[in-house]
Design an enzyme around this catalytic site. Structure first.
Site, PDB file in Angstrom:
ATOM      1  CD  GLU A  29      -1.768   7.653 -15.630  1.00 53.26           C
ATOM      2  OE1 GLU A  29      -2.996   7.903 -16.462  1.00 53.26           O
ATOM      3  OE2 GLU A  29      -1.458   7.071 -17.228  1.00 53.26           O
ATOM      4  CG  ASP A  59      -4.509   1.734  -9.253  1.00 53.48           C
ATOM      5  OD1 ASP A  59      -3.945   0.716  -9.288  1.00 53.48           O
ATOM      6  OD2 ASP A  59      -4.508   2.478  -7.968  1.00 53.48           O
ATOM      7  CB  SER A 110      -7.392  -5.639 -12.611  1.00 57.16           C
ATOM      8  OG  SER A 110      -8.637  -5.274 -12.990  1.00 57.16           O
ATOM      9  CB  ILE A 168       2.175   6.075  -4.261  1.00 58.84           C
ATOM     10  CG1 ILE A 168       0.298   5.900  -3.863  1.00 58.84           C
ATOM     11  CG2 ILE A 168       2.419   6.872  -5.251  1.00 58.84           C
ATOM     12  CD1 ILE A 168      -0.176   7.455  -3.751  1.00 58.84           C
ATOM     13  CG  LEU A 169       5.200   1.240  -6.211  1.00 59.78           C
ATOM     14  CD1 LEU A 169       5.172   0.492  -6.447  1.00 59.78           C
ATOM     15  CD2 LEU A 169       7.357   0.995  -4.761  1.00 59.78           C
ATOM     16  CG  MET A 203      -1.680  -0.967   1.065  1.00 59.46           C
ATOM     17  SD  MET A 203      -2.837  -1.587  -0.513  1.00 59.46           S
ATOM     18  CE  MET A 203      -4.182  -0.339   0.095  1.00 59.46           C
ATOM     19  CD  GLU A 240      -8.103  -8.853  -4.147  1.00 57.83           C
ATOM     20  OE1 GLU A 240      -7.015  -9.382  -4.137  1.00 57.83           O
ATOM     21  OE2 GLU A 240      -8.962  -8.592  -3.760  1.00 57.83           O
ATOM     22  CG  HIS A 268      -6.656  -1.996  -8.236  1.00 59.22           C
ATOM     23  ND1 HIS A 268      -6.770  -0.935  -6.807  1.00 59.22           N
ATOM     24  CD2 HIS A 268      -8.149  -0.890  -8.276  1.00 59.22           C
ATOM     25  CE1 HIS A 268      -7.353  -0.407  -7.017  1.00 59.22           C
ATOM     26  NE2 HIS A 268      -8.399   0.103  -8.176  1.00 59.22           N
ATOM     27  CG  ASN A 320      -1.324  -3.502  -7.648  1.00 57.58           C
ATOM     28  OD1 ASN A 320      -1.244  -3.824  -6.341  1.00 57.58           O
ATOM     29  ND2 ASN A 320      -1.802  -2.734  -8.552  1.00 57.58           N
TER      30      ASN A 320
HETATM   31  C1  GAR Z   1      -6.482  -7.056  -1.600  1.00 62.23           C
HETATM   32  O1  GAR Z   1      -7.815  -6.958  -1.911  1.00 62.23           O
HETATM   33  C2  GAR Z   1      -5.890  -5.909  -2.778  1.00 62.23           C
HETATM   34  O2  GAR Z   1      -6.555  -6.230  -4.133  1.00 62.23           O
HETATM   35  C3  GAR Z   1      -5.872  -4.997  -2.198  1.00 62.23           C
HETATM   36  O3  GAR Z   1      -5.805  -5.456  -0.563  1.00 62.23           O
HETATM   37  C4  GAR Z   1      -5.444  -5.591   0.026  1.00 62.23           C
HETATM   38  C5  GAR Z   1      -4.448  -7.226   0.442  1.00 62.23           C
HETATM   39  O4  GAR Z   1      -5.214  -8.125   0.756  1.00 62.23           O
HETATM   40  N1  GAR Z   1      -5.237  -4.159  -2.746  1.00 62.23           N
HETATM   41  C6  GAR Z   1      -5.060  -2.638  -3.596  1.00 62.23           C
HETATM   42  O5  GAR Z   1      -5.697  -2.017  -2.303  1.00 62.23           O
HETATM   43  C7  GAR Z   1      -4.009  -2.118  -3.969  1.00 62.23           C
HETATM   44  N2  GAR Z   1      -4.536  -0.499  -4.232  1.00 62.23           N
HETATM   45  P1  GAR Z   1      -4.080  -8.852   1.014  1.00 62.23           P
HETATM   46  O6  GAR Z   1      -2.724  -8.194   2.036  1.00 62.23           O
HETATM   47  O7  GAR Z   1      -4.740  -9.895   1.949  1.00 62.23           O
HETATM   48  O8  GAR Z   1      -3.727  -9.787   0.137  1.00 62.23           O
END
Ligand code: GAR
Length: 210
Positions: A141, A143, A134, A90-91, A88, A172, A107, A105
């Protein structure tokens, strides 16, 4: 030849766990790195004998200095692939370009809709009937990079952000390991910002999970 994979997390790391548990042929998980020393996923990885490291963003004055140290730490493992799994931060553009076409990544939205944070509430508030996640290549840029695969779920009338997040998270956990497997087995090609999968049968992008 196996590909070296480094996974970056910030929290519980359930996507990292799904990737590790998938035992992907051709992928050597070299390290799990977190920007937060208290990330629960670090303990999980440690218990399984996976090398872990922490680069605490609070120890750095600037995003550039943090990213430089993070890159240094990652590159010690000579990665072919770097996987952001709930990372979490921003790179910087320099960091993204250093790992161009080898940085993934996940998202929690159907990109290009709902970039950034609070994606589940945003989809509910917009009255969407479908939501999802996704997997994409990372570009400077936010996401925005080429999409590898997507999974969709329905939004139900009584959904909250939490209940929707839970439904999407289970998708996911199958989508991300499949994308990593497709990458390490050289099945992905990017042309003009569009990803094609050499082995469509393995692609999860048609998935509609209920
Ligand atoms: C996941 O839902 C992932 O898609 C989201 O954070 C969660 C991490 O869960 N990622 C973002 O929002 C990135 N912008 P996890 O630590 O259990 O994998």
């Amino acid at each position: 030849m196996n590909k070296n994979v480094v996974i970056l997390i910030s929290g519980r790391g359930s996507n990292m766990q799904a990737i590790v548990n998938a035992h992907i042929a051709g992928a050597d998980i070299k390290a799990v790195i977190s920007n937060r020393p208290d990330a629960a996923g670090l303990a999980w990885a440690n218990e399984r004998g996976i090398t872990t490291a922490v680069v605490n963003h609070r120890d750095f004055d600037s995003r550039e200095a943090f990213d430089a140290q993070l890159q240094h730490t990652i590159d010690a493992y000579q990665p072919d692939l770097v996987v952001l799994a709930g990372f979490m931060r921003i790179l910087t553009a320099d960091f993204c370009l250093h790992y161009q076409n080898r940085l993934l990544n996940i998202h929690p939205s159907l990109l290009p809709s709902f970039k950034g944070l609070h994606t589940h509430q945003a989809a509910i508030d917009a009255g969407c009937k479908l939501a999802g996640c996704s997997v994409h290549f990372v570009t400077p840029e936010l996401d925005h990079g080429p999409i590898i695969s997507q999974g969709a779920v329905p939004i139900l009338p009584d959904d909250t952000a939490d209940s929707l997040a839970e439904r999407i998270l289970s998708v996911e956990h199958s989508l991300y390991p499949q994308a990593v497997a497709d990458f390490v087995n050289n099945r992905l090609q990017i042309k003009d910002g569009i990803v094609t999968n050499q082995q469509p049968a393995s692609a999860s992008s048609k998935l509609l999970a209920f």
